[in-house]
Scaffold this active site. Structure first.
Site, short mmCIF file in Angstrom:
data_model
loop_
_atom_site.label_atom_id
_atom_site.label_comp_id
_atom_site.label_asym_id
_atom_site.label_seq_id
_atom_site.Cartn_x
_atom_site.Cartn_y
_atom_site.Cartn_z
N GLU A 467 0.84 -1.22 0.00
CA GLU A 467 0.00 0.00 0.00
C GLU A 467 0.87 1.26 0.00
O GLU A 467 0.56 2.25 0.67
CB GLU A 467 -0.97 0.01 1.19
N GLY A 468 1.93 1.24 -0.78
CA GLY A 468 2.84 2.38 -0.85
C GLY A 468 4.00 2.17 0.09
O GLY A 468 3.83 2.20 1.31
#
Length: 619
Positions: A467-468
């Site tokens: 998620e990043g």
């Protein structure tokens, strides 16, 4: 475990965040402390019965692919069904969608029981995030057919962004979406396209837990010349169901052209399948040919904007996942430290011979009697309970952004923008460190599979990546969040922290911490300006991660100071031990952790290029 977590949640929800006050708002008017407690009770019970006993099972019995379907242990099916039956997939949704209209902060608190019990036995956060993105950007029929059936538990959802060759660089994705026939624009489920490409690292990308899987896929629509538009502007978002459905949400019996190429074998978080998916390769020809059928969500070229709604929600959820894994390790090592007898405390003064002053004739004492063990326990407590408070505060901002008065709602949304990189990344780094300390407290036993702490570390190591990644979150914070709108978000955070400092100065025992936090806040502000003094992004962002570490530590110091104010204001309603524990964790953070920001900010202020400028060959 659950007793300690429950008492912490009760304090944070009711004493600190005043969650009951939300019931004065129209959306939550049917709720009370009793309904909130009932939700917490239910989730605590399901986590204890269906999740916790099988945490090791899903770690050792990894998903298997037999060439046609994914095989998971029965406990995964049972846990997923119990979660779906509880209504938690749609807990914060409207009554019209079958939801409970719970405040998001209560939903987040309730879901923390599952993360502590077994983080990887289900991936429900993706289903909820997927459905929420469709609710915001999809057509009414897309909402009715796809989102509603995800919320009710019939179907699961994914997010398909990364590709094998592109990784986190979404501008380099090559998945194509081409109009499917001359009537593609009039399909009732949305403009219909054929997708071809490969997606990597897709959590829950294939399984048999639900009757269908709804993929949200980023792809590029080629221009008139047949070429893909470079960069992120050409990216669009598509609903691609594993099995095709009609406008009533019934399966048509047609398998879409989405094929599982294989499972990724992971360090941890093994209970959740992680996949490489091939879209449109022709393995499952559908309606006369190859190409996965997908339905456009929103407008062409706005896919990243639509998907970011889901990504921001997922980032906060990952921060909570990291937090709950840290807490699970903390509780395990605390129990071990209380029961494991080892060593004897130092007594009296050191002798001339250099003896440590230990009396070998005395019986050994529990590990927790030793100062260094207490140091490691306090570090874990300050990291994990502080991260839990931060993530619940962010969840409370979501509620304020949705139901507050206009100015308060606007401020809450802006504050959440600034805090999201911290809410995701700070727990991912420091609750992972807490897991490492939990192993250390167990000693050699912690490095074996006889105790759960090694699994918690392995599971948590993922959270700095997905998620990043950590570096991406840092670049987002320093490169965008603190400078957007002329620094409005950073200024708002400064005023918010300033209010806590003013409140803390009313308590003599907190005055020194208030001064320390005020100085840290000033240092972060000056470092932010210094980083951008030349306006050169290469120089400014060369030390984005140290900046994020210092920024995050300052935010956590603020959270602990605010919590300490609540402890002192409501001490009569709390147990002496609980109050002492929270104040001890706050003291630890101010004495041992906040002073660390000086070294981090030094390289930021100087725009130190040691890392950025070193020639590749020098490595």
């Amino acid at each position: 475990m659950t007793t300690s977590l429950r008492s912490t949640l009760d304090f944070l929800l009711y004493d600190w965040l005043q969650a009951e006050s939300l019931n004065a708002r129209e959306r939550f008017a049917d709720h009370s402390r009793e309904t909130f407690d009932a939700v917490l009770d239910t989730c605590e019970r399901i986590a204890r019965e269906k999740y916790a006993p099988f945490n090791r099972t899903v770690d050792t019995q990894e998903p298997q692919f037999d060439g046609e379907r994914v095989i998971l242990p029965q406990c995964t099916h049972d846990a997923r069904q119990a979660f779906a039956d509880s209504g938690m997939l749609s807990a914060a949704q409207d009554y019209a969608l079958g939801g409970m209209q719970l405040p998001y902060v209560v939903e987040s608190a309730a879901n923390s029981f599952f993360g502590c019990a077994s983080i990887s036995i289900g991936s429900n956060l993706l289903t909820t995030g997927n459905a929420n993105a469709i609710l915001v950007h999809g057509t009414p029929l897309q909402q009715q057919v796809f989102a509603a059936n995800e919320f009710n538990g019939r179907w699961a959802g994914t997010m398909c962004l990364s590709e094998p060759q592109a990784g986190s660089s979404l501008s380099d994705i090559t998945t194509r979406a081409e109009a499917d026939g001359t009537d593609f624009e009039v399909d009732p489920l949305g403009p219909r396209y054929r997708l071809r490409g490969n997606k990597m690292w897709i959590s829950s990308g294939d399984h048999e837990l639900t009757e269908n899987i709804v993929h949200l896929v980023l792809a590029k629509i080629p221009g008139p010349d047949g070429k893909l538009v470079p960069g992120v502007k050409g990216i669009s978002l598509f609903i691609v169901p594993k099995k095709l459905v009609d406008t009533e949400g019934h399966l048509t019996g047609e398998r879409n052209d989405v094929a599982l190429a294989g499972l990724n074998h992971k360090l941890g978080w093994r209970g959740t399948t992680n996949t490489l998916l091939n879209f449109g390769e022709g393995r499952y020809p559908v309606r006369g040919g190859a190409g996965a059928i997908g339905y456009l969500v929103g407008r062409p070229g706005e896919g990243l904007r639509c998907m970011f709604h889901m990504m921001n929600e997922a980032r906060i959820a990952i921060g909570m996942a990291a937090t709950t894994l840290g807490l699970a390790g903390y509780y395990a090592s605390l129990d071990y430290a209380r029961t494991r007898l080892q060593g004897r405390p130092v007594q009296g003064s050191t002798s001339a011979a250099g003896s440590a002053g230990k009396d070998a004739s005395q019986p050994p004492v529990p590990l927790i009697r030793h100062a260094d063990i207490k140091r490691m326990l306090l570090a874990q407590k300050s990291y994990c309970e502080g991260a839990l408070a931060l993530n619940l505060y962010c969840a409370r901002l979501v509620d304020e952004g949705r139901t507050g008065e206009p100015q308060a709602a606007q401020d809450a949304r802006l504050l959440l923008e600034v805090l999201t990189p911290i809410a995701k990344s700070w727990p991912s780094e420091f609750c992972l460190e807490a897991n490492s300390l939990a192993i250390q407290i167990h000693g050699g036993y912690g490095y074996t599979r006889d105790f759960p702490v090694e699994q918690y570390w392995r599971d948590n190591r993922l959270n700095m990546i997905h998620e990043g990644t950590h570096g991406i979150q840092a670049a987002d914070l320093l490169g965008r969040k603190v400078v957007m709108q002329g620094g409005a978000g950073l200024q708002l955070l400064g005023r918010t922290i300033g209010a806590t400092i003013a409140q803390a100065r009313k308590h003599p025992e907190l005055a020194a911490w208030a001064d320390q936090l005020a100085q840290a806040l000033q240092d972060v502000g000056e470092a932010t300006q210094a980083a951008w003094a030349t306006g050169n992004p290469t120089e400014a962002l060369a030390n984005a991660v140290p900046y994020m570490q210092a920024f995050g530590h300052t935010v956590l110091a603020w959270v602990w100071l605010d919590v300490a104010c609540s402890v002192l204001a409501r001490d009569a309603t709390l147990s002496i031990a609980a109050s002492a524990g929270r104040m001890g964790a706050a003291r630890y953070f101010y004495h041992y952790e906040l002073p660390r920001i000086g070294a981090w900010l030094q390289v930021v202020r100087q725009r130190d290029l040691t890392c950025a400028a070193l020639d590749e060959d020098a490595f």
